[in-house]
Write a protein that holds these residues in place. Structure first.
Motif, mmCIF file in Angstrom:
data_model
loop_
_atom_site.group_PDB
_atom_site.id
_atom_site.type_symbol
_atom_site.label_atom_id
_atom_site.label_comp_id
_atom_site.label_asym_id
_atom_site.label_seq_id
_atom_site.Cartn_x
_atom_site.Cartn_y
_atom_site.Cartn_z
ATOM 1 N N ASP A 138 0.711 -1.079 -0.162
ATOM 2 C CA ASP A 138 -0.023 0.038 0.125
ATOM 3 C C ASP A 138 1.059 1.190 -0.063
ATOM 4 N N TYR A 139 2.006 1.302 0.859
ATOM 5 C CA TYR A 139 2.773 2.413 1.004
ATOM 6 C C TYR A 139 4.351 1.954 0.670
ATOM 7 N N LEU A 140 5.260 3.015 0.548
ATOM 8 C CA LEU A 140 6.501 2.676 0.157
ATOM 9 C C LEU A 140 7.014 3.690 1.149
ATOM 10 N N LEU A 141 8.095 3.136 1.943
ATOM 11 C CA LEU A 141 8.916 3.945 2.776
ATOM 12 C C LEU A 141 10.261 4.139 2.083
ATOM 13 N N LEU A 142 10.434 5.514 1.403
ATOM 14 C CA LEU A 142 11.884 5.931 0.785
ATOM 15 C C LEU A 142 12.617 6.456 1.973
ATOM 16 N N THR A 143 13.657 5.429 2.319
ATOM 17 C CA THR A 143 14.692 5.921 3.297
ATOM 18 C C THR A 143 15.997 5.964 2.900
#
Length: 383
Positions: A138-143
């Motif tokens: 559902d979501y992408l965590l770009l870190t």
């Protein structure tokens, strides 16, 4: 006398506008601990994308902090090893095994960068492609690979995103600020960023102002695809703000300060900070010599004229200049408190402005020499 009055009262007028009419940028009020968003009824699935190039010194801490998240929903990590030569992938793999979490970490070997792509964004693109095919999150965590996360960071970040129906939720990671050089320039760096992109304006759904902080960004995957995907900003040196500008027309975004995401890498003296700023400062000016001249002249007027007039002028001009200098110093106090730096650094804001003007000029010089956007041995800036 007329010249003194001009160089004393014009900066005063500018600072009055900045302090009172520019979204209260200096108050540092937009923070992830200012409120407590409710937990979602159903926790969405998340995949973290971590681009890494020669990050062996910090990757174990970064990956370890992600694996330690107390997130209740499905969560997987994709590390894209961007042709590292220092054992970055091995260090990440060892960190996962140390936590018995090797099944939650996928390590991809990044491919050759196609023409027109910035290295980091090409790595991110490869990670997203893999995550979409295998997990469809559902979501992408770009870190970033040099960011450490407290165990509750992802849970609270997702709660904010779901509660606000946000397509991009970003945290300005707390930068390293312990040495004298860091205390001199790091709070000012965030202060200047907030001046350019007032967080309250970024978070206002009506205003067009868009910005993000690349160290920690939670992106709604379907919304990103609707906006044109990472491909739409593939050549952006300032990739975080480019992503924010891409996403805001699709839906609301949010940016705030945090203590839950922190930079793991200290800045080794003024030179390291100079290189950080010079990497992208001229890109912010669209590589325009005319904008560069205007920016340097404006910085001299806004930051250097008040202390010079406070010393050299007389009468009303001196009073105006002293008042302006005091206003400048007071406006930096909230950011100094956030970074636990001495309040007396506020008096040095004119000198900080001069340093950042120098860094901006250096950024242009590096670009003209063919070394613009230099990162990990790659010169990536181009028009």
């Amino acid at each position: 006398m007329m010249v003194e009055m001009l160089f004393a009262f014009l900066p005063l007028g500018i600072w009055l506008v900045l302090v009172f009419l520019r979204g209260n940028f200096w108050l540092a009020q937009e923070r992830d601990d200012a409120d407590a968003p409710p937990a979602p009824a159903i926790w969405p699935s998340i995949v973290a994308i971590v681009p890494a190039r020669n990050e062996a010194d910090v990757i174990a801490h970064s990956i370890g902090s992600l694996l330690a998240q107390d997130y209740p929903g499905a969560f997987h990590i994709v590390l894209v090893d961007d042709q590292s030569s220092d054992g970055t992938a091995d260090a990440a793999r060892a960190a996962a095994h140390a936590q018995n979490a090797g099944d939650r970490l996928t390590i991809l070997s990044g491919g050759e960068r196609p023409p027109g792509w910035v290295g980091k964004l090409w790595a991110v693109r490869q990670g997203i492609t893999h995550a979409t095919k295998k997990h469809a999150p559902d979501y992408l965590l770009l870190t970033d690979a040099d960011i450490g996360h407290t165990p509750d960071n992802l849970r609270l970040l997702v709660s904010r995103a779901v509660a606000g129906n946000l397509v991009l939720t970003s945290l300005m990671a707390r930068l390293h600020c312990k040495s004298r050089s860091e205390q001199f320039l790091i709070p000012a760096f965030v202060y200047f960023f907030a001046m350019l992109f007032p967080f309250s304006w970024v978070n206002d759904r009506v205003r067009k102002t868009a910005a993000a902080a690349g160290g920690c960004m939670l992106v709604h995957r379907v919304a990103l695809e609707e906006a044109g995907h990472i491909d739409a900003i593939k050549s952006a040196i300032i990739d975080d703000c480019a992503l924010a500008a891409l996403m805001k027309p699709v839906g609301p975004i949010w940016l705030g300060l945090t203590n839950r995401a922190v930079s793991l890498r200290p800045y080794d003296g003024l030179g390291e900070i100079r290189r950080m700023v010079a990497r992208s400062a001229y890109a912010q000016l669209s590589y325009s010599p005319l904008k560069l001249v205007g920016t340097l002249g404006g910085l001299a007027l806004v930051y250097l004229a008040p202390p010079i007039m406070a010393i050299a002028a007389d009468g009303p001009a001196r009073f105006a200049a002293v008042f302006t200098w005091a206003l400048m110093a007071l406006s930096l106090q909230p950011m100094l408190r956030f970074y636990r730096a001495s309040p007396f650094w506020g008096l040095a804001l004119p000198l900080m402005g001069a340093f950042y003007a120098g860094f901006t000029l250096d950024s242009a010089i590096q670009f003209w020499r063919g070394r613009g956007g230099m990162w990990k041995g790659r010169a990536q800036a181009h028009i």
